[in-house]
Design an enzyme around this catalytic site. Structure first.
Site, PDB file in Angstrom:
ATOM      1  N   CYS A 116      82.332   9.313  17.252  1.00 50.03           N
ATOM      2  CA  CYS A 116      82.464   8.008  16.580  1.00 50.03           C
ATOM      3  C   CYS A 116      81.445   7.808  15.450  1.00 50.03           C
ATOM      4  O   CYS A 116      81.515   6.806  14.738  1.00 50.03           O
ATOM      5  CB  CYS A 116      82.358   6.876  17.590  1.00 50.03           C
ATOM      6  N   HIS A 256      80.305   0.049  13.906  1.00 47.62           N
ATOM      7  CA  HIS A 256      81.394   0.764  14.583  1.00 47.62           C
ATOM      8  C   HIS A 256      82.042  -0.166  15.609  1.00 47.62           C
ATOM      9  O   HIS A 256      81.347  -0.809  16.406  1.00 47.62           O
ATOM     10  CB  HIS A 256      80.831   2.004  15.269  1.00 47.62           C
ATOM     11  N   ASN A 286      89.250   0.784  19.106  1.00 45.09           N
ATOM     12  CA  ASN A 286      88.303   1.771  18.588  1.00 45.09           C
ATOM     13  C   ASN A 286      89.092   2.916  17.947  1.00 45.09           C
ATOM     14  O   ASN A 286      89.728   3.707  18.648  1.00 45.09           O
ATOM     15  CB  ASN A 286      87.431   2.281  19.738  1.00 45.09           C
TER      16      ASN A 286
HETATM   17  N1  COA Z   1      91.391  -3.155  33.549  1.00 43.15           N
HETATM   18  C1  COA Z   1      90.990  -3.811  34.637  1.00 43.15           C
HETATM   19  N2  COA Z   1      89.931  -3.411  35.370  1.00 43.15           N
HETATM   20  C2  COA Z   1      89.266  -2.305  34.975  1.00 43.15           C
HETATM   21  C3  COA Z   1      89.654  -1.579  33.827  1.00 43.15           C
HETATM   22  C4  COA Z   1      90.764  -2.038  33.118  1.00 43.15           C
HETATM   23  N3  COA Z   1      91.214  -1.428  32.007  1.00 43.15           N
HETATM   24  N4  COA Z   1      88.816  -0.554  33.680  1.00 43.15           N
HETATM   25  C5  COA Z   1      87.934  -0.620  34.670  1.00 43.15           C
HETATM   26  N5  COA Z   1      88.204  -1.684  35.467  1.00 43.15           N
HETATM   27  C6  COA Z   1      87.482  -2.144  36.660  1.00 43.15           C
HETATM   28  C7  COA Z   1      86.653  -1.040  37.269  1.00 43.15           C
HETATM   29  O1  COA Z   1      87.406  -0.243  38.166  1.00 43.15           O
HETATM   30  C8  COA Z   1      85.578  -1.832  37.986  1.00 43.15           C
HETATM   31  O2  COA Z   1      86.081  -2.334  39.180  1.00 43.15           O
HETATM   32  P1  COA Z   1      85.141  -2.375  40.497  1.00 43.15           P
HETATM   33  O3  COA Z   1      84.005  -3.273  40.125  1.00 43.15           O
HETATM   34  O4  COA Z   1      86.063  -2.923  41.520  1.00 43.15           O
HETATM   35  O5  COA Z   1      84.726  -0.955  40.715  1.00 43.15           O
HETATM   36  C9  COA Z   1      85.353  -3.023  37.064  1.00 43.15           C
HETATM   37  O6  COA Z   1      86.558  -3.151  36.277  1.00 43.15           O
HETATM   38  C10 COA Z   1      84.169  -2.861  36.136  1.00 43.15           C
HETATM   39  O7  COA Z   1      84.268  -1.582  35.516  1.00 43.15           O
HETATM   40  P2  COA Z   1      83.178  -1.045  34.544  1.00 43.15           P
HETATM   41  O8  COA Z   1      83.536   0.332  34.102  1.00 43.15           O
HETATM   42  O9  COA Z   1      81.832  -1.278  35.161  1.00 43.15           O
HETATM   43  O10 COA Z   1      83.378  -2.076  33.342  1.00 43.15           O
HETATM   44  P3  COA Z   1      82.470  -2.327  32.119  1.00 43.15           P
HETATM   45  O11 COA Z   1      82.033  -3.727  32.107  1.00 43.15           O
HETATM   46  O12 COA Z   1      81.422  -1.271  31.983  1.00 43.15           O
HETATM   47  O13 COA Z   1      83.491  -2.155  30.932  1.00 43.15           O
HETATM   48  C11 COA Z   1      84.102  -0.539  29.276  1.00 43.15           C
HETATM   49  C12 COA Z   1      84.157  -0.912  30.757  1.00 43.15           C
HETATM   50  C13 COA Z   1      84.759   0.825  29.103  1.00 43.15           C
HETATM   51  C14 COA Z   1      84.874  -1.576  28.493  1.00 43.15           C
HETATM   52  C15 COA Z   1      82.639  -0.509  28.835  1.00 43.15           C
HETATM   53  O14 COA Z   1      81.889   0.241  29.740  1.00 43.15           O
HETATM   54  C16 COA Z   1      82.454   0.030  27.475  1.00 43.15           C
HETATM   55  O15 COA Z   1      82.885  -0.540  26.507  1.00 43.15           O
HETATM   56  N6  COA Z   1      81.741   1.171  27.338  1.00 43.15           N
HETATM   57  C17 COA Z   1      81.438   1.766  26.092  1.00 43.15           C
HETATM   58  C18 COA Z   1      82.692   2.254  25.462  1.00 43.15           C
HETATM   59  C19 COA Z   1      82.455   2.810  24.133  1.00 43.15           C
HETATM   60  O16 COA Z   1      81.820   2.195  23.346  1.00 43.15           O
HETATM   61  N7  COA Z   1      83.016   3.991  23.908  1.00 43.15           N
HETATM   62  C20 COA Z   1      83.044   4.620  22.683  1.00 43.15           C
HETATM   63  C21 COA Z   1      81.698   4.936  22.210  1.00 43.15           C
HETATM   64  S1  COA Z   1      81.861   5.431  20.615  1.00 43.15           S
END
Ligand code: COA
Length: 332
Positions: A116, A256, A286
């Site tokens: 990214c 980004h 993204n």
């Molecule tokens: N829909 C509903 N629930 C979801 C889900 C979805 N699409 N994806 C995950 N969950 C659930 C998980 O299973 C978890 O459930 P649990 O608490 O029962 O285990 C809960 O939601 C929280 O998941 P978590 O992964 O901790 O969520 P988060 O707050 O970290 O958000 C992202 C997830 C991916 C949105 C976040 O981590 C993120 O944006 N990360 C960086 C991504 C990024 O920038 N990537 C590119 C870099 S260039």
């Protein structure tokens, strides 16, 4: 003779027509609009549906949009750089095909890959070519067909990514406008947290790797989020300090578009007002290498000559950084 700086003099964009909404995703995986919106800020993304079209298609469209709006002759372009994590094919650089297709017949071309951060690093490369005095028109395109590497059964990734492309032209400037400074970083600690496990030299494709889904993007979202927030905010604040810029001096933050919360945390750390933070993640998700030029294209009409813009990005690897640039023109 006054010093040559490298200024952005034109922008272009392309996003495919098909809109993948949160509501549609709800029918594909166990997720919901409220969760996606509150965790990421994304409402919809664009997907290139045509199976016979790759990233080059998006890149060509964005470059053609730029060429048309800037009214330049493609034969005058010296270099075509394509920032992408999803080239058409391994080995043959996609940029070369793109350059030929757009009529940049006098240019040399190659791809740049830093997940990214590809476009941000590409800005550094493009600017250096111009500042060196060796090249006068450097076309930098950021394009990714993320849908080609996403598993639409994996709710951890399929809600985040979309397809798109943007392009900018760097040219010499003698008024001190354009590229001012950069802070670019990387750390191999990130290799396992955001990757495609198979298909490279470490684990070539086999029937098993395909069956095990190892050619799709895997992401440990929590860890990536943690590193992204602290590192992107850190370099953005540091580049301001380094250049004696107060929050009032910064006109725009072009970050980004990976997650709305990461962008807000960066803006907070910089002390920059919400009105200066440019966001289009709700429409495209993204798009990896395309997020920064898509923001430029969507908000170009707001920029004034001399505006101070801070760019920031974070990506797999890990790779991240910040660039300080002075906008060089008024649209219209
Ligand atoms: N829909 C509903 N629930 C979801 C889900 C979805 N699409 N994806 C995950 N969950 C659930 C998980 O299973 C978890 O459930 P649990 O608490 O029962 O285990 C809960 O939601 C929280 O998941 P978590 O992964 O901790 O969520 P988060 O707050 O970290 O958000 C992202 C997830 C991916 C949105 C976040 O981590 C993120 O944006 N990360 C960086 C991504 C990024 O920038 N990537 C590119 C870099 S260039």
């Amino acid at each position: 003779m006054s010093k040559i700086t490298a200024a952005i003099t034109a922008v272009g964009k392309y996003v495919p027509e098909f809109v993948l909404t949160n509501e549609l995703l709800e029918t594909m995986v166990d997720t919901n609009d409220e969760w996606i919106t509150s965790r990421t800020g994304i409402k919809e993304r664009r997907i290139l549906k045509d199976a016979d079209k790759g990233t080059s298609y998006l890149a060509i469209k964005a470059a053609e949009d730029l060429i048309k709006s800037a009214g330049i002759n493609p034969e005058e372009i010296d270099v075509v750089l394509l920032a992408t994590a999803t080239p058409d094919q391994p080995v043959a650089a996609t940029a070369v095909y793109v350059a030929t297709q757009i009529g940049a017949v006098n240019a040399f071309a190659y791809d740049l890959q830093a997940a990214c951060s590809s476009f941000l690093y590409g800005m550094s490369t493009a600017a250096a070519y111009v500042e060196s005095g060796r090249y006068k028109k450097v076309l930098l395109i950021g394009a990714d067909k993320m849908s080609s590497i996403i598993d639409y059964k994996d709710r951890a990734t399929c809600i985040i990514f979309g397809d798109g492309a943007g392009a900018v032209l760097f040219e010499p400037n003698t008024e001190g406008l354009g590229f001012q400074d950069e802070l670019l970083r990387s750390d191999g600690i990130g290799r396992d947290f955001l990757r495609i496990e198979a298909g490279g030299s470490l684990m070539p494709a086999t029937i098993e790797t395909v069956e095990q889904g190892k050619h799709f993007v895997y992401q440990d979202g929590k860890t990536v989020f943690k590193y992204a927030v602290s590192n992107m905010a850190d370099v953005s604040a540091r580049i301001m300090e380094k250049n004696n810029l107060s929050h009032d001096d910064v006109n725009w933050l072009v970050a980004h578009q990976a997650n709305r919360r990461i962008i807000d945390a960066t803006a907070n750390r910089m002390g920059v007002d919400e009105s200066k933070v440019l966001i289009n993640i709700e429409r495209y998700g993204n798009t990896t290498s395309a997020t920064l030029p898509l923001v430029l294209a969507d908000f170009e009409h707001l920029f004034k000559k001399g505006d101070n813009i801070i760019f920031a990005a974070f990506g797999g690897g890990f790779t991240w950084g910040s660039i300080y640039l002075k906008w060089a023109y008024n649209k219209n």
